[in-house]
Design a protein around this motif. Structure first.
Motif, PDB file in Angstrom:
ATOM      1  N   LYS A  95       0.832  -1.206   0.000  1.00 10.08           N
ATOM      2  CA  LYS A  95       0.000   0.000   0.000  1.00 10.08           C
ATOM      3  C   LYS A  95       0.866   1.256   0.000  1.00 10.08           C
ATOM      4  O   LYS A  95       0.612   2.190  -0.761  1.00 10.08           O
ATOM      5  N   GLU A  96       1.905   1.269   0.831  1.00  8.66           N
ATOM      6  CA  GLU A  96       2.794   2.427   0.898  1.00  8.66           C
ATOM      7  C   GLU A  96       3.503   2.650  -0.437  1.00  8.66           C
ATOM      8  O   GLU A  96       3.574   3.772  -0.933  1.00  8.66           O
ATOM      9  N   LYS A  97       4.027   1.578  -1.031  1.00  7.75           N
ATOM     10  CA  LYS A  97       4.769   1.707  -2.283  1.00  7.75           C
ATOM     11  C   LYS A  97       3.855   2.107  -3.441  1.00  7.75           C
ATOM     12  O   LYS A  97       4.247   2.909  -4.288  1.00  7.75           O
ATOM     13  N   LEU A  98       2.644   1.569  -3.476  1.00  6.20           N
ATOM     14  CA  LEU A  98       1.720   1.928  -4.545  1.00  6.20           C
ATOM     15  C   LEU A  98       1.190   3.346  -4.379  1.00  6.20           C
ATOM     16  O   LEU A  98       0.984   4.050  -5.370  1.00  6.20           O
ATOM     17  N   THR A  99       1.007   3.784  -3.150  1.00 10.02           N
ATOM     18  CA  THR A  99       0.605   5.167  -2.899  1.00 10.02           C
ATOM     19  C   THR A  99       1.702   6.114  -3.367  1.00 10.02           C
ATOM     20  O   THR A  99       1.425   7.136  -4.011  1.00 10.02           O
ATOM     21  N   GLU A 100       2.940   5.760  -3.061  1.00  7.78           N
ATOM     22  CA  GLU A 100       4.086   6.563  -3.492  1.00  7.78           C
ATOM     23  C   GLU A 100       4.171   6.613  -5.022  1.00  7.78           C
ATOM     24  O   GLU A 100       4.391   7.674  -5.612  1.00  7.78           O
ATOM     25  N   LEU A 101       3.974   5.476  -5.658  1.00 14.30           N
ATOM     26  CA  LEU A 101       4.008   5.412  -7.109  1.00 14.30           C
ATOM     27  C   LEU A 101       2.887   6.245  -7.722  1.00 14.30           C
ATOM     28  O   LEU A 101       3.096   6.969  -8.711  1.00 14.30           O
ATOM     29  N   ALA A 102       1.702   6.179  -7.156  1.00 13.33           N
ATOM     30  CA  ALA A 102       0.566   6.959  -7.652  1.00 13.33           C
ATOM     31  C   ALA A 102       0.855   8.452  -7.544  1.00 13.33           C
ATOM     32  O   ALA A 102       0.542   9.224  -8.463  1.00 13.33           O
ATOM     33  N   THR A 103       1.463   8.859  -6.446  1.00 10.33           N
ATOM     34  CA  THR A 103       1.820  10.268  -6.251  1.00 10.33           C
ATOM     35  C   THR A 103       2.830  10.706  -7.304  1.00 10.33           C
ATOM     36  O   THR A 103       2.706  11.793  -7.886  1.00 10.33           O
ATOM     37  N   GLN A 104       3.816   9.866  -7.561  1.00 12.45           N
ATOM     38  CA  GLN A 104       4.832  10.181  -8.585  1.00 12.45           C
ATOM     39  C   GLN A 104       4.183  10.303  -9.962  1.00 12.45           C
ATOM     40  O   GLN A 104       4.508  11.217 -10.729  1.00 12.45           O
ATOM     41  N   LYS A 105       3.263   9.415 -10.268  1.00 15.30           N
ATOM     42  CA  LYS A 105       2.581   9.457 -11.568  1.00 15.30           C
ATOM     43  C   LYS A 105       1.729  10.712 -11.701  1.00 15.30           C
ATOM     44  O   LYS A 105       1.671  11.316 -12.780  1.00 15.30           O
ATOM     45  N   GLU A 106       1.071  11.104 -10.630  1.00 16.51           N
ATOM     46  CA  GLU A 106       0.268  12.327 -10.642  1.00 16.51           C
ATOM     47  C   GLU A 106       1.125  13.542 -10.933  1.00 16.51           C
ATOM     48  O   GLU A 106       0.762  14.411 -11.712  1.00 16.51           O
TER      49      GLU A 106
END
Length: 75
Positions: free
Chosen positions: A58-69
């Motif tokens: 969850k933490e890594k995917l949240t971080e990835l989503a933020t980077q993509k945004e």
């Protein structure tokens, strides 16, 4: 919102002991009792490792989503 490759890379990045339990439980449909027996660990350890694996994912995917945004905002 994630590609298959992004998801696979995130799963591969898990610590091995968490990844094994996660895969056995989520993909192979083993019970915690079966996992514990197969890995010679306690049932509670299996549950704990699954919980920790989910938290890390969850933490890594949240971080990835933020980077993509941020990339999408910057064009």
């Amino acid at each position: 919102q994630f590609t298959q490759d992004e998801l696979l890379q995130t799963l591969k990045a898990l610590p091995e002991n968490f990844k094994v339990v996660f895969n056995l439980y989520c993909f192979e449909k083993y019970s915690h009792k079966e996992i514990a027996k197969a890995l010679s660990i306690k049932t509670e350890t299996s549950r704990s490792r699954l919980t920790r694996a989910r938290k890390i994912l969850k933490e890594k995917l949240t971080e990835l989503a933020t980077q993509k945004e941020k990339l999408n905002e910057n064009g």
